[in-house]
Design a protein around this motif. Structure first.
Motif, PDB file in Angstrom:
ATOM      1  N   LEU A 663       0.805  -1.223   0.000  1.00 13.69           N
ATOM      2  CA  LEU A 663       0.000   0.000   0.000  1.00 13.69           C
ATOM      3  C   LEU A 663       0.839   1.276   0.000  1.00 13.69           C
ATOM      4  CD1 LEU A 663      -2.754  -1.002   2.615  1.00 13.69           C
ATOM      5  CD2 LEU A 663      -2.925  -1.045   0.122  1.00 13.69           C
ATOM      6  N   LYS A 664       2.124   1.162   0.273  1.00 13.60           N
ATOM      7  CA  LYS A 664       2.953   2.364   0.441  1.00 13.60           C
ATOM      8  C   LYS A 664       2.978   3.278  -0.781  1.00 13.60           C
ATOM      9  CE  LYS A 664       6.007   1.149   4.237  1.00 13.60           C
ATOM     10  NZ  LYS A 664       7.402   1.073   4.715  1.00 13.60           N
ATOM     11  N   PRO A 665       3.072   2.752  -2.002  1.00 14.09           N
ATOM     12  CA  PRO A 665       3.144   3.664  -3.159  1.00 14.09           C
ATOM     13  C   PRO A 665       1.822   4.365  -3.472  1.00 14.09           C
ATOM     14  CG  PRO A 665       3.989   1.458  -3.687  1.00 14.09           C
ATOM     15  CD  PRO A 665       3.246   1.347  -2.406  1.00 14.09           C
ATOM     16  N   ILE A 666       0.739   3.901  -2.871  1.00 14.32           N
ATOM     17  CA  ILE A 666      -0.587   4.427  -3.213  1.00 14.32           C
ATOM     18  C   ILE A 666      -0.868   5.681  -2.387  1.00 14.32           C
ATOM     19  CG2 ILE A 666      -3.055   3.894  -3.275  1.00 14.32           C
ATOM     20  CD1 ILE A 666      -2.226   0.916  -3.434  1.00 14.32           C
ATOM     21  N   CYS A 667      -1.373   6.705  -3.031  1.00 15.73           N
ATOM     22  CA  CYS A 667      -1.669   7.950  -2.328  1.00 15.73           C
ATOM     23  C   CYS A 667      -3.176   8.114  -2.146  1.00 15.73           C
ATOM     24  CB  CYS A 667      -1.095   9.146  -3.092  1.00 15.73           C
ATOM     25  SG  CYS A 667      -1.761   9.336  -4.752  1.00 15.73           S
ATOM     26  N   ASN A 668      -3.527   9.065  -1.293  1.00 13.22           N
ATOM     27  CA  ASN A 668      -4.929   9.435  -1.076  1.00 13.22           C
ATOM     28  C   ASN A 668      -5.799   8.213  -0.756  1.00 13.22           C
ATOM     29  OD1 ASN A 668      -6.768  11.471  -0.765  1.00 13.22           O
ATOM     30  ND2 ASN A 668      -7.311  11.628  -2.935  1.00 13.22           N
ATOM     31  N   LYS A 669      -5.390   7.499   0.275  1.00 15.05           N
ATOM     32  CA  LYS A 669      -6.070   6.241   0.619  1.00 15.05           C
ATOM     33  C   LYS A 669      -7.183   6.469   1.639  1.00 15.05           C
ATOM     34  CE  LYS A 669      -2.107   4.208   1.778  1.00 15.05           C
ATOM     35  NZ  LYS A 669      -0.991   4.964   1.178  1.00 15.05           N
ATOM     36  N   ARG A 670      -8.210   5.622   1.552  1.00 16.34           N
ATOM     37  CA  ARG A 670      -9.270   5.520   2.552  1.00 16.34           C
ATOM     38  C   ARG A 670      -9.423   4.037   2.878  1.00 16.34           C
ATOM     39  NH1 ARG A 670      -8.052   9.989   2.029  1.00 16.34           N
ATOM     40  NH2 ARG A 670      -9.357  11.846   1.778  1.00 16.34           N
ATOM     41  N   TYR A 671      -9.769   3.725   4.126  1.00 10.50           N
ATOM     42  CA  TYR A 671      -9.678   2.336   4.569  1.00 10.50           C
ATOM     43  C   TYR A 671     -11.022   1.808   5.080  1.00 10.50           C
ATOM     44  CZ  TYR A 671      -4.615   3.153   4.535  1.00 10.50           C
ATOM     45  OH  TYR A 671      -3.331   3.448   4.171  1.00 10.50           O
ATOM     46  N   ILE A 672     -11.335   0.592   4.652  1.00 11.38           N
ATOM     47  CA  ILE A 672     -12.512  -0.122   5.157  1.00 11.38           C
ATOM     48  C   ILE A 672     -12.081  -1.552   5.497  1.00 11.38           C
ATOM     49  CG2 ILE A 672     -14.830  -0.973   4.648  1.00 11.38           C
ATOM     50  CD1 ILE A 672     -15.144   1.351   2.684  1.00 11.38           C
ATOM     51  N   ILE A 673     -12.357  -1.963   6.724  1.00 10.39           N
ATOM     52  CA  ILE A 673     -12.090  -3.342   7.151  1.00 10.39           C
ATOM     53  C   ILE A 673     -13.384  -4.137   7.000  1.00 10.39           C
ATOM     54  CG2 ILE A 673     -11.474  -4.815   9.114  1.00 10.39           C
ATOM     55  CD1 ILE A 673      -9.903  -2.381  10.231  1.00 10.39           C
ATOM     56  N   ILE A 674     -13.304  -5.292   6.373  1.00  8.22           N
ATOM     57  CA  ILE A 674     -14.475  -6.154   6.204  1.00  8.22           C
ATOM     58  C   ILE A 674     -14.215  -7.460   6.950  1.00  8.22           C
ATOM     59  CG2 ILE A 674     -15.960  -7.370   4.565  1.00  8.22           C
ATOM     60  CD1 ILE A 674     -15.208  -5.234   2.488  1.00  8.22           C
ATOM     61  N   ASN A 675     -14.979  -7.676   8.004  1.00  4.59           N
ATOM     62  CA  ASN A 675     -14.835  -8.872   8.835  1.00  4.59           C
ATOM     63  C   ASN A 675     -15.895  -9.894   8.417  1.00  4.59           C
ATOM     64  OD1 ASN A 675     -15.422  -9.748  12.295  1.00  4.59           O
ATOM     65  ND2 ASN A 675     -13.905 -10.584  10.914  1.00  4.59           N
ATOM     66  N   ARG A 676     -15.445 -11.022   7.875  1.00  2.64           N
ATOM     67  CA  ARG A 676     -16.367 -11.996   7.279  1.00  2.64           C
ATOM     68  C   ARG A 676     -16.483 -13.255   8.141  1.00  2.64           C
ATOM     69  NH1 ARG A 676     -14.057 -12.432   1.204  1.00  2.64           N
ATOM     70  NH2 ARG A 676     -12.297 -13.230   2.407  1.00  2.64           N
ATOM     71  N   TRP A 677     -17.735 -13.638   8.394  1.00  2.87           N
ATOM     72  CA  TRP A 677     -18.047 -14.862   9.141  1.00  2.87           C
ATOM     73  C   TRP A 677     -19.084 -15.660   8.350  1.00  2.87           C
ATOM     74  CZ3 TRP A 677     -16.401 -15.658  14.440  1.00  2.87           C
ATOM     75  CH2 TRP A 677     -15.696 -14.589  14.989  1.00  2.87           C
ATOM     76  N   ASP A 678     -19.049 -16.979   8.507  1.00  4.37           N
ATOM     77  CA  ASP A 678     -20.146 -17.774   7.942  1.00  4.37           C
ATOM     78  C   ASP A 678     -21.428 -17.462   8.708  1.00  4.37           C
ATOM     79  OD1 ASP A 678     -18.508 -18.967   6.083  1.00  4.37           O
ATOM     80  OD2 ASP A 678     -17.985 -20.632   7.412  1.00  4.37           O
ATOM     81  N   LYS A 679     -21.334 -17.575  10.033  1.00  9.92           N
ATOM     82  CA  LYS A 679     -22.462 -17.266  10.900  1.00  9.92           C
ATOM     83  C   LYS A 679     -21.909 -16.798  12.233  1.00  9.92           C
ATOM     84  CE  LYS A 679     -26.661 -19.237  12.958  1.00  9.92           C
ATOM     85  NZ  LYS A 679     -27.483 -20.471  13.134  1.00  9.92           N
ATOM     86  N   VAL A 680     -22.487 -15.752  12.766  1.00  6.76           N
ATOM     87  CA  VAL A 680     -22.010 -15.185  14.028  1.00  6.76           C
ATOM     88  C   VAL A 680     -22.903 -15.654  15.171  1.00  6.76           C
ATOM     89  CG1 VAL A 680     -21.679 -13.058  15.341  1.00  6.76           C
ATOM     90  CG2 VAL A 680     -21.000 -13.152  12.944  1.00  6.76           C
ATOM     91  N   ASP A 681     -22.282 -16.191  16.222  1.00  4.12           N
ATOM     92  CA  ASP A 681     -23.024 -16.519  17.436  1.00  4.12           C
ATOM     93  C   ASP A 681     -23.492 -15.219  18.076  1.00  4.12           C
ATOM     94  OD1 ASP A 681     -23.544 -18.597  19.768  1.00  4.12           O
ATOM     95  OD2 ASP A 681     -22.651 -16.803  20.667  1.00  4.12           O
ATOM     96  N   LEU A 682     -24.785 -15.092  18.294  1.00  7.11           N
ATOM     97  CA  LEU A 682     -25.333 -13.819  18.768  1.00  7.11           C
ATOM     98  C   LEU A 682     -24.858 -13.476  20.176  1.00  7.11           C
ATOM     99  CD1 LEU A 682     -28.973 -13.947  17.342  1.00  7.11           C
ATOM    100  CD2 LEU A 682     -26.941 -12.837  16.397  1.00  7.11           C
ATOM    101  N   GLY A 683     -24.696 -14.499  21.009  1.00 11.83           N
ATOM    102  CA  GLY A 683     -24.180 -14.236  22.347  1.00 11.83           C
ATOM    103  C   GLY A 683     -22.763 -13.702  22.298  1.00 11.83           C
ATOM    104  N   PHE A 684     -21.941 -14.289  21.441  1.00 11.39           N
ATOM    105  CA  PHE A 684     -20.563 -13.831  21.257  1.00 11.39           C
ATOM    106  C   PHE A 684     -20.547 -12.411  20.695  1.00 11.39           C
ATOM    107  CE2 PHE A 684     -17.056 -13.500  18.104  1.00 11.39           C
ATOM    108  CZ  PHE A 684     -15.991 -13.452  18.993  1.00 11.39           C
TER     109      PHE A 684
END
Length: 768
Positions: A663-684
């Motif tokens: 990513l270092k050579p790229i300028c004017n960056k904006r960041y989005i993290i995408i956390n992927r699960w098959d299924k999330v335990d609701l209690g967790f």
């Protein structure tokens, strides 16, 4: 909440759960204190209990719906299972009875296999929880004679009464362990003549082959002077319950004024016996008159239980002289409980002098293990701090010496924090009572929001390992951070990779309560350690905005006591000392306090992201790596970082993507993290994942998306670095890209920050 019918869960259900656990190896919260032992193997007891519930009833139960700790121990023991519960430090099933009747075959005391009596769990009970104690004044001679007969029977005649030793004398000079003892007793009523020199002391009973001394304490031994003395040598190993004796002193308040200083003399002599016995390899057990009736039929059994419990409960963990951090105190190793005192000041410094003296008087007579001061705290040598340069070893050593002296005067380890003349903000840990292998002194230099950062040190990369090497104290590994460094996962996580048990943070105060709450809760979760924070707020304001925080390794907020006042639920009383006890951790979790935070639309939005069809959105950009994609949007480059499942709990996994070399050579960056699960335990999600995702957006100044088959969420860092939950509109989230600047926004020249520090931060990330 309706009562859970645990009585319907059977032993067969548990056996099925164990088999299922062995075959599937599920992800589970790592236990610290409570283990099920089956076929010689340890299992996470609370997790197995939940699995057994699901097997029996066909539905999941969330971990916050039931307790771990002693409640889980009782559940399994009732069904005949063997348990290992750290807070009592023995296997609890089956229970072997103490020997009774015939004399023991050897001359060494055999320890009964039963669990130590609760009254001998040294330092694990609050004095206030011990019932009122009284000691009878009559029957002493009869009881001591009966005790002597039992001891002769138990030790095959190896018992000498009124024995003396060449080494058991009062000191000729008041040094070492006796300094604090003398200081406190002499300030009690102003008398200094109690400390007679070179007086030979006698012992009630000595069993020489067992290296055992038994003192029989009558009513006159339980005075205010004795209470003061008992709290003046906290790290001398005792083979009786110090807290029980302190409580007895408080309840009985015996007074003997013949001569006028008789209480101080007796307390000094008793303390000398305790100290010298420990120094010369003898176990000194004290028995309170009336504690056992030695003329009853079961007296032999009760005496064996008392001696065995007292001696088992106070064995110190072995600490190597040159500890190897990778092997020292592995996860799950039993540790003694410790109490952390968090001193809440304002930043007025010399305006705190009077409050400081008053608060320290409370500390001296307490059972706190470590006293933590806030950032920019007042201590009597604060001006020496300002004049020092922490890049000069002589200055560091001089402040170490002064902090050790403070530790010695207070009778416990301390952590202080302030600024040196170069603008480096430093905290110092000092423990005058450190044993072999424990840390005597250590300091930590702040990395962020400072005029001189640890990153400015010329040889930072050579020193980094020592910076993040944990403090060793009573079997615990402890890390130090300062204020805003808790906003960056990298610093706590460097400790975490060294197996940290606890992080102590000194903060300057005047912060947003919710923001600090979330950061430190997540630091606990991701490192599976306790976190404790104290602050120095703005004393010129009606509300100084200074607070204390304490979290268990599962991220559950802890409730303190107030040492020098009545705790009413408020955690912002300036001058207060809030005490947290690690035994209060029951291994349970709690819902994210902001789980019901209202969702909101962005007033300004640039990028539209679909709730469904997220894969198409990701692949509409260009692939940089299998986890990093780039999407051109107008004049900016949107960086999409893909984090799989539970990797979101490991900040190094996230940071390696955000700071990737590609990513270092790229300028004017904006960041989005995408956390992927098959299924999330609701209690967790409710207890853990929700707050972690919010903090990932806050600390990295970006947007975070949770994508799973049953739950979809979007978060952004707010204007003041808190978390926003973005509301979906027409099945789309609208992102404000101005608040997704990521590392470039964090590491730039501004108040308290420098762009040049990023080089060393990236190096730290690469080493993880």
């Amino acid at each position: 909440m309706s009562k859970i019918p645990w009585n319907e869960v059977t032993r067969e259900d548990i056996l099925k759960a164990i088999h299922l656990f062995d075959s599937e190896r599920p992800v589970y919260p790592e236990p610290r204190t409570t283990f099920l032992v089956f076929n010689g193997k340890k299992y996470p007891a609370k997790h197995i209990r939940g699995m057994a519930y699901q097997i029996h009833f066909g539905r999941e139960i969330r971990k916050e719906e039931y307790s771990g700790g002693q409640d889980t121990v009782r559940f399994f023991e009732k069904l005949g299972f063997e348990m290992h519960y750290v807070h009592r430090n023995v296997n609890t099933h089956p229970v072997a009875k103490a020997p009774a009747g015939p004399p023991m075959e050897t001359k060494t005391l055999k320890m009964p296999l039963s669990a130590p009596s609760e009254q001998y769990n040294n330092k694990s009970k609050k004095v206030s929880n011990v019932q009122k104690i009284s000691v009878p004044a009559k029957g002493v001679i009869e009881q001591k004679n009966a005790l002597q007969l039992l001891l002769n029977k138990m030790f095959n005649g190896d018992v000498v009464c009124e024995k003396t030793f060449p080494w058991l004398k009062t000191p000729t000079e008041i040094t070492g362990e006796y300094e604090l003892l003398f200081e406190r007793l002499s300030t009690y009523r102003g008398d200094k003549n109690f400390a007679k020199k070179n007086v030979t002391l006698r012992c009630d009973f000595v069993c020489e082959n067992s290296k055992l001394i038994i003192e029989y304490d009558e009513r006159q031994h339980f005075s205010e002077a004795r209470k003061i003395s008992l709290l003046s040598y906290p790290d001398i190993p005792l083979y009786y319950d110090r807290n029980l004796w302190v409580s007895a002193c408080q309840n009985i308040q015996s007074k003997d004024n013949q001569p006028i200083n008789r209480d101080e003399i007796r307390a000094f002599y008793d303390s000398t016996r305790d100290i010298e016995a420990a120094k010369h390899g003898y176990k000194l057990v004290r028995i309170m008159h009336g504690q056992i009736d030695f003329q009853t039929d079961d007296a032999y059994k009760r005496l064996a239980e008392l001696l065995g419990a007292a001696m088992c409960a106070n064995r110190e963990p072995e600490i190597p002289n040159t500890p190897n951090l990778k092997s020292y105190t592995e996860r799950g190793t039993p540790k003694k409980s410790i109490k952390i005192g968090l001193y809440l000041q304002t930043n007025e410094l010399f305006g705190n002098v009077k409050a400081f003296k008053k608060a320290m008087n409370s500390v001296r007579t307490s059972d706190i293990d470590i006293l933590v001061f806030p950032e920019f705290s007042y201590v009597p040598f604060v001006e020496n701090f300002y004049a020092a340069d922490f890049c000069v070893s002589a200055d560091v050593q001089a402040l170490y010496d002064r902090t050790l002296k403070l530790s010695r005067r207070l009778g416990r380890a301390v952590v202080i924090s302030n600024e040196d003349k170069q603008g480096a903000i430093v905290c110092i840990y000092a423990n005058s009572f450190a044993k072999d292998g424990e840390t005597l002194c250590k300091h930590y230099i702040k990395h962020t929001m400072t005029s001189f950062s640890a990153c400015d040190i010329a040889n930072y990369r050579e020193r980094a390992d020592s910076i993040f090497q944990p403090i060793l104290y009573k079997g615990y590994r402890i890390g130090l951070t300062i204020c805003y460094d808790c906003n960056h996962a990298i610093f706590s996580r460097k400790y975490g990779q060294n197996g940290i048990d606890m992080i102590l943070n000194c903060t300057g105060g005047n912060v947003v309560y919710d923001k600090w709450f979330k950061y430190n809760k997540v630091r606990a979760i991701e490192n599976h350690c306790f976190t404790f924070v104290t602050m120095a707020g703005d004393g010129t304001m009606t509300n100084p905005h200074n607070y204390v925080y304490g979290f268990t390794p599962s991220g559950k907020e802890m409730t303190p006591t107030l040492l020098n006042g009545q705790y009413t639920g408020k955690k912002n009383v300036s001058g207060g000392i809030y005490v947290y006890d690690t035994t209060d951790d029951d291994e349970s979790t709690e819902p994210d306090s902001s789980i019901n935070q209202a969702e909101s639309l962005n007033k300004t939005s640039d990028l539209c992201i679909p709730l469904n069809g997220l894969d198409r959105f990701i692949h509409s950009g260009n692939t940089l790596t299998d986890k990093i994609y780039i999407l051109r949007h107008g004049t900016v480059n949107v960086i999409l970082c893909l984090v799989d499942g539970a990797d979101i709990l490991r900040p190094e996994k996230v940071l390696k993507l955000l700071y990737a070399a590609v990513l270092k050579p790229i300028c004017n960056k904006r960041y989005i993290i995408i956390n992927r699960w098959d299924k999330v335990d609701l209690g967790f999600y409710e207890t853990t994942l929700s707050v972690v995702l919010k903090v990932r957006s806050m600390e990295n100044y970006c947007a975070v998306i949770l994508d799973s088959s049953n739950l979809k969420k979007c978060y952004q860092c707010g204007q003041n670095r808190t978390a926003q939950v973005v509301k979906a509109e027409n099945s789309h989230w609208w992102i404000d890209l101005r608040r997704t600047g990521g590392p470039e926004t964090i590491w730039r020249d501004k108040a308290g920050m420098r762009a040049q520090w990023r080089d060393n931060i990236e190096w730290l990330i690469d080493t993880m």
